[in-house]
Design a protein around this motif. Structure first.
Motif, PDB file in Angstrom:
ATOM      1  N   CYS A 157       0.838  -1.197   0.000  1.00  0.00           N
ATOM      2  CA  CYS A 157       0.000   0.000   0.000  1.00  0.00           C
ATOM      3  C   CYS A 157       0.877   1.252   0.000  1.00  0.00           C
ATOM      4  O   CYS A 157       2.093   1.196   0.211  1.00  0.00           O
ATOM      5  CB  CYS A 157      -0.932   0.004   1.202  1.00  0.00           C
ATOM      6  SG  CYS A 157      -0.120   0.297   2.785  1.00  0.00           S
ATOM      7  N   LEU A 158       0.245   2.383  -0.246  1.00  0.00           N
ATOM      8  CA  LEU A 158       0.937   3.670  -0.273  1.00  0.00           C
ATOM      9  C   LEU A 158       1.082   4.269   1.119  1.00  0.00           C
ATOM     10  O   LEU A 158       1.955   5.102   1.360  1.00  0.00           O
ATOM     11  CB  LEU A 158       0.159   4.636  -1.174  1.00  0.00           C
ATOM     12  CG  LEU A 158       0.824   5.944  -1.563  1.00  0.00           C
ATOM     13  CD1 LEU A 158       1.877   5.692  -2.628  1.00  0.00           C
ATOM     14  CD2 LEU A 158      -0.223   6.927  -2.102  1.00  0.00           C
ATOM     15  N   THR A 170       2.855   8.283   4.195  1.00  0.00           N
ATOM     16  CA  THR A 170       2.812   7.732   2.840  1.00  0.00           C
ATOM     17  C   THR A 170       4.111   8.077   2.123  1.00  0.00           C
ATOM     18  O   THR A 170       4.899   8.893   2.599  1.00  0.00           O
ATOM     19  CB  THR A 170       1.645   8.308   2.011  1.00  0.00           C
ATOM     20  OG1 THR A 170       1.969   9.652   1.624  1.00  0.00           O
ATOM     21  CG2 THR A 170       0.342   8.304   2.794  1.00  0.00           C
ATOM     22  N   SER A 185      -8.675   3.876  -0.857  1.00  0.00           N
ATOM     23  CA  SER A 185      -8.477   3.286  -2.182  1.00  0.00           C
ATOM     24  C   SER A 185      -7.701   1.994  -2.082  1.00  0.00           C
ATOM     25  O   SER A 185      -6.765   1.877  -1.294  1.00  0.00           O
ATOM     26  CB  SER A 185      -7.720   4.271  -3.083  1.00  0.00           C
ATOM     27  OG  SER A 185      -7.396   3.664  -4.322  1.00  0.00           O
ATOM     28  N   GLN A 186      -8.091   1.040  -2.907  1.00  0.00           N
ATOM     29  CA  GLN A 186      -7.353  -0.211  -3.003  1.00  0.00           C
ATOM     30  C   GLN A 186      -6.190  -0.084  -3.983  1.00  0.00           C
ATOM     31  O   GLN A 186      -5.324  -0.951  -4.012  1.00  0.00           O
ATOM     32  CB  GLN A 186      -8.298  -1.327  -3.449  1.00  0.00           C
ATOM     33  CG  GLN A 186      -8.002  -2.669  -2.822  1.00  0.00           C
ATOM     34  CD  GLN A 186      -9.142  -3.646  -2.975  1.00  0.00           C
ATOM     35  OE1 GLN A 186     -10.202  -3.317  -3.497  1.00  0.00           O
ATOM     36  NE2 GLN A 186      -8.948  -4.860  -2.516  1.00  0.00           N
ATOM     37  N   SER A 187      -6.171   0.986  -4.741  1.00  0.00           N
ATOM     38  CA  SER A 187      -5.111   1.218  -5.715  1.00  0.00           C
ATOM     39  C   SER A 187      -4.276   2.409  -5.284  1.00  0.00           C
ATOM     40  O   SER A 187      -4.789   3.533  -5.191  1.00  0.00           O
ATOM     41  CB  SER A 187      -5.712   1.492  -7.103  1.00  0.00           C
ATOM     42  OG  SER A 187      -4.760   2.050  -7.968  1.00  0.00           O
ATOM     43  N   GLY A 188      -2.983   2.185  -5.037  1.00  0.00           N
ATOM     44  CA  GLY A 188      -2.107   3.284  -4.683  1.00  0.00           C
ATOM     45  C   GLY A 188      -1.917   4.248  -5.832  1.00  0.00           C
ATOM     46  O   GLY A 188      -1.839   5.468  -5.638  1.00  0.00           O
ATOM     47  N   LEU A 191      -4.765   6.503  -6.022  1.00  0.00           N
ATOM     48  CA  LEU A 191      -4.719   7.432  -4.896  1.00  0.00           C
ATOM     49  C   LEU A 191      -3.880   8.656  -5.248  1.00  0.00           C
ATOM     50  O   LEU A 191      -4.277   9.794  -4.973  1.00  0.00           O
ATOM     51  CB  LEU A 191      -4.147   6.727  -3.671  1.00  0.00           C
ATOM     52  CG  LEU A 191      -4.486   7.350  -2.322  1.00  0.00           C
ATOM     53  CD1 LEU A 191      -5.913   6.991  -1.918  1.00  0.00           C
ATOM     54  CD2 LEU A 191      -3.525   6.856  -1.240  1.00  0.00           C
ATOM     55  N   THR A 192      -2.709   8.440  -5.846  1.00  0.00           N
ATOM     56  CA  THR A 192      -1.867   9.577  -6.200  1.00  0.00           C
ATOM     57  C   THR A 192      -2.504  10.416  -7.298  1.00  0.00           C
ATOM     58  O   THR A 192      -2.363  11.641  -7.317  1.00  0.00           O
ATOM     59  CB  THR A 192      -0.472   9.090  -6.640  1.00  0.00           C
ATOM     60  OG1 THR A 192      -0.602   8.164  -7.715  1.00  0.00           O
ATOM     61  CG2 THR A 192       0.249   8.414  -5.487  1.00  0.00           C
ATOM     62  N   SER A 210      -4.532   4.387   1.577  1.00  0.00           N
ATOM     63  CA  SER A 210      -4.291   3.277   0.647  1.00  0.00           C
ATOM     64  C   SER A 210      -4.393   1.990   1.462  1.00  0.00           C
ATOM     65  O   SER A 210      -3.572   1.735   2.334  1.00  0.00           O
ATOM     66  CB  SER A 210      -2.900   3.412   0.023  1.00  0.00           C
ATOM     67  OG  SER A 210      -2.551   2.258  -0.700  1.00  0.00           O
TER      68      SER A 210
END
Length: 916
Positions: A157-158, A170, A185-188, A191-192, A210
């Motif tokens: 994760c982030l 992070t 979010s499940q996607s790092g 997220l960015t 994340s």
């Protein structure tokens, strides 16, 4: 004897919620979101490295605590003293952020546990995503964390941000703006991207998380924590997989009523249905099931990123609409048409303008106004005309929401018009949206509206789409607390013993496919009408059965191994003579090389005045049994007119399933045809859901067609197919419903001192009127001892409050009521006891209340004794309660049942604790 505790599960405590004479009430995830000290394990000075970025983000965004770099190869990192290991840090560390290679992580987690670290964020990758070796590492980490009571976000994760506190744990490039939206979010990578987007759109966050692979902390944990977070107004999720479905649904159903939960879910494939053998399985794809789960839990699903944050903003600023009728006010026709197309295309409706509203518009608008909806108030509309028109539209009883559209024309005053609308932004009980179309000319007016809480959109069709999301959200929430209990048993129905025997007979034979005859017997045991279908193993028996039934008849294959009879020529309709029956028998036997076990003979039912429906159930890998209702018959897969739901159902939820289908309109009566008995159909669906819940050995059911005709006894199951889980699967391996059904195992009786029996059972949604009577019979003293204040009767019996008390999630809390029969034949609730699980911990708090006339008769003691039994059965570690100092009677009851009562030095509260 007043039986009460002072911190109820259904009210806001008046005392400090962290007060505890025994130990900390701190939520375990506070160690992650609100740490006092943070260690970075794998801190580095290598430019561009994750370890360096993590450390720099933490020290450059002060969160009020201390950061400890851990790196055994360096004395310092970024000028900060470094430590060889987490055990060498002198201070107590709440949160450790781990950025080391995956194989090293289990050992580090063990060290963190020994050092008393409560929370971990594992940003390291190389776990289950790389295969079995990585999955084994995850299992080791989970076992170690469970031993030490550590909570983990990640791995892969982030990290997490907490902008209101300045915490940036992070390796993202920047700190998010502060706001009241929690984004998980499940996607790092996404997220960015959202982080960059948020700076451009000036969107702020209360938390920015994340969640990674969800080794430990999952969606349910996050929703639960953020639901209690005062800094969070709405929760936004980007989801790739659901993980623990039951945890997610339980938390979402609990939180969604108070805070909107909006989700965007990647992946809409129906691949899971490809291997299904049943009609139901074919029609229930994984994404469709997920949609049903979202509806059932009060979660709003959207399809794009903009809508994700539009809805977070709108639902936090505007009231929810009661229905789908939108009134559009516009100074130009074209934008109104665009909004109308988007509204109708998304399932919304234009408000039919009432006569009173029409008369009011006639009084304030020029004669050339549209005299319909959209309400075109013409291009020369000044600010006063806008404001007056908005007030008329808001007062129209037919309207559920309003959209105000402004296009910049020569005489338009966008800024001044916004100023005139500002007072309506929050002083309304219907949502108001605005579309100020244009660029710089309308920017000032947009800012005024947005700052006042009236959301604006660049285009009116976008606003209409947002309104459609809003009414759907309201529609789902209205049924949210209808936690389904099973209906009162009718005499002999359901016959659970007979049903279990039918299932067991097939199971013990080693078969999974139940015969049509047995399938119909199973349905009949739950009160679902079926057509008489005697089995005939010889032509003579078939003819005798046909003569008994009366011609015309239907002959069908009777088989223990063949799924769809019509596919093998196993169905013959409209037989009118003995010879026809004999010939049909011979043809079926000849068509079926293997699997012929005779035929069933059934009356030929006239279907001309009815509708062919399908009801069914199949298994979803994540959510367990899933229900289906819709148009049936041979073309069921072609039309795909169906709705999905999660069992168990109550009447409201059954009607909601029906309303989602196109056939529902026909069932209400069309073109002069009489309507079907929809109440009876509701009952049938509820009974069917009971069958699915109570017979876990059943894997799939198709009832197709279910004939629905007008009049009494208009419902009839013409065909049925049941498939069981294989005998190789033990009972404890069988899938369970994602939503826990009514816990019948906790229903029992208790003999009072006068030998009269009372029923003690879990609370049901239908108990709300009884609780009103219950509260009317309480004295002020009992109320004070229960709630630690004199809560007024109108507050205690408010619908919204009692709905939350009665429509509970049995996975999260258990409320038992003591019910005594009265002379007029009704049952009266005389006592209520409640266990509420504490967030993030395997313990629960109890609360108790008995009406005055039955105090001192042992009802409270018996309720508490049973709550302890429930806690033991449910696997809780301990039960606690906060009790007023002067409530000596409740303290004595607790001591009698083995609670330790800890009394403070002159404090208002004492605490009772029982370890299970």
């Amino acid at each position: 004897m007043p039986d009460s505790s002072s911190v109820p599960s259904d009210t806001t405590p008046t005392s400090d919620p962290s007060y505890d004479l025994v130990g900390s009430r701190r939520q375990p995830l506070d160690a992650i979101f609100e740490p006092k000290n943070v260690a970075v394990i794998g801190a580095s000075e290598s430019p561009g490295s994750v370890g360096r970025t993590l450390l720099w983000n933490l020290v450059s965004n002060p969160f009020g605590g201390t950061v400890f770099p851990v790196n055994p190869k360096r004395d310092s990192v970024l000028g900060i003293e470094a430590y060889e290991g987490i055990g060498a840090v002198e201070a107590d560390v709440d949160l450790a952020v781990i950025a080391t290679p995956a194989p090293t992580v289990p050992g580090i987690v063990e060290q963190c546990g020994e050092a008393g670290v409560e929370g971990l964020v594992i940003v390291s990758a190389g776990f289950r995503e790389v295969g079995e070796e990585g999955a084994a590492l995850e299992r080791d980490i989970k076992d170690i964390a469970r031993t030490h009571g550590i909570r983990i976000v990640g791995p892969n994760c982030l990290g997490i941000m907490r902008p209101p506190n300045g915490l940036n744990a992070t390796f993202a490039g920047s700190m998010a703006n502060e706001g009241d939206v929690a984004f998980v979010s499940q996607s790092g990578a996404l997220l960015t991207s959202i982080l960059d987007w948020s700076f451009r759109e000036n969107v702020g966050f209360s938390s920015f998380v994340s969640i990674g692979s969800m080794l430990d902390v999952d969606w349910g944990d996050m929703i639960e924590y953020l639901g209690d977070d005062p800094k969070t107004e709405s929760i936004v999720l980007y989801m790739e997989s659901i993980g623990n479905a039951r945890s997610f649904l339980s938390a979402a159903r609990d939180v969604a009523q108070s805070k909107p939960i909006i989700v965007i879910k990647a992946g809409r494939t129906d691949a899971a249905a490809e291997a299904a053998a049943s009609h139901t399985g074919t029609l229930t794809g994984s994404d469709a099931v997920l949609n049903a789960a979202f509806r059932r839990s009060g979660v709003l699903r959207v399809d794009d990123i903009n809508d994700l944050f539009y809805m977070a903003e709108v639902l936090s600023k505007q009231p929810r609409p009661e229905g789908r009728n939108l009134t559009i006010l516009t100074n130009a026709g074209g934008p109104g048409v665009l909004a109308t197309d988007a509204l109708i295309g998304g399932g919304g409706e234009l408000t039919p303008i009432s006569e009173d509203a029409t008369d009011a518009f006639d009084d304030i608008l020029p004669g050339a106004w549209s005299h319909g909806n959209p309400v075109d108030i013409l291009g020369d509309a000044d600010p006063e005309r806008y404001a007056e028109s908005l007030e008329v539209a808001a007062n129209d009883e037919n309207s559920d929401g309003l959209l105000v559209v402004l296009t910049p024309q020569a005489m338009t005053e966008p800024t001044k018009t916004a100023e005139h609308l500002r007072p309506y932004a929050r002083d309304n009980d219907k949502p108001i949206l605005a579309s100020w179309m244009g660029g710089d000319a309308v920017a000032s007016g947009e800012n005024i509206l947005n700052e006042s809480g009236l959301p604006t959109f660049a285009y009116p069709d976008t606003a209409a789409r947002v309104f459609n999301h809003m009414w759907r959200y309201s529609y789902n929430l209205r049924a949210l607390y209808e936690t389904p209990s099973l209906p009162e048993d009718e005499p002999g129905l359901p016959d659970r013993e007979a049903a279990a025997g039918i299932v067991q007979d097939t199971h013990e034979s080693g078969r999974v496919l139940m015969t049509e005859h047995a399938s119909k017997e199973l349905l009949a045991a739950y009160g679902i009408p079926t057509v008489d279908s005697p089995v005939a193993e010889t032509p003579e028996e078939a003819v005798a059965a046909a003569q008994e039934i009366g011609y015309p008849v239907v002959v069908k294959l009777h088989s223990t191994s063949i799924t769809h009879k019509s596919d093998v020529g196993g169905v013959h309709l409209g037989l009118t003579s003995d010879a026809d029956v004999e010939a049909a028998f011979a043809q079926v036997e000849n068509n079926v090389a293997e699997g012929f076990d005779g035929v069933t003979v059934q009356p030929m039912i006239d279907r001309s005045d009815g509708y062919e429906l399908i009801i069914g159930s199949s298994m979803d890998e994540q959510f367990g049994p899933v229900l289906l209702f819709g148009s049936g018959g041979q073309l069921v897969e072609v039309y795909q007119d169906r709705a999905l739901g999660l069992p168990p159902l109550n009447r409201t939820l059954a009607r909601r399933m029906m309303e989602q289908t196109q056939i529902y309109e026909a069932l209400q009566g069309v073109r002069g045809r009489e309507p079907v008995d929809l109440d009876a159909l509701e009952t049938l669906l509820v009974r069917f859901s009971q069958l699915v819940v109570e017979q876990p050995r059943v894997k799939e059911i198709d009832v197709n067609p279910l004939l629905a005709r007008p009049g009494d006894d208009g419902l009839l199951a013409l065909d049925a197919r049941v498939v069981l889980h294989p005998y190789t699967k033990d009972d404890d391996e069988l899938p369970t419903p994602a939503i826990r059904p009514y816990p019948r195992q906790y229903v029992g009786t208790h003999a009072m001192a006068d030998s009269e029996e009372v029923t003690i059972r879990p609370i049901r949604p239908e108990d709300e009127p009884k609780l009103v009577t219950f509260h009317e019979r309480l004295s002020e003293r009992s109320v004070y001892l229960r709630y630690a204040n004199l809560m007024k009767l109108e507050q205690r019996v408010a619908h919204d409050r009692l709905a939350r008390i009665c429509f509970i999630d049995y996975d999260r809390e258990m409320a038992l009521v003591a019910e005594r029969p009265t002379e007029d034949g009704d049952d009266r609730i005389i006592g209520v006891g409640r266990l509420t699980q504490q967030p993030g911990r395997n313990e629960a708090e109890f609360a108790m209340l008995v009406i005055d006339e039955y105090q001192g008769e042992g009802i409270g003691t018996e309720l508490l004794r049973r709550l302890v039994e429930v806690g033991t059965t449910e696997g809780l570690d301990r039960i606690t309660a906060d009790i007023l100092q002067q409530n000596h009677a409740m303290q004595r009851v607790c001591e009698k049942l083995g609670f330790e009562v800890v009394r403070g030095d002159g404090r208002e509260m004492v605490q009772a604790v029982k370890t299970l």
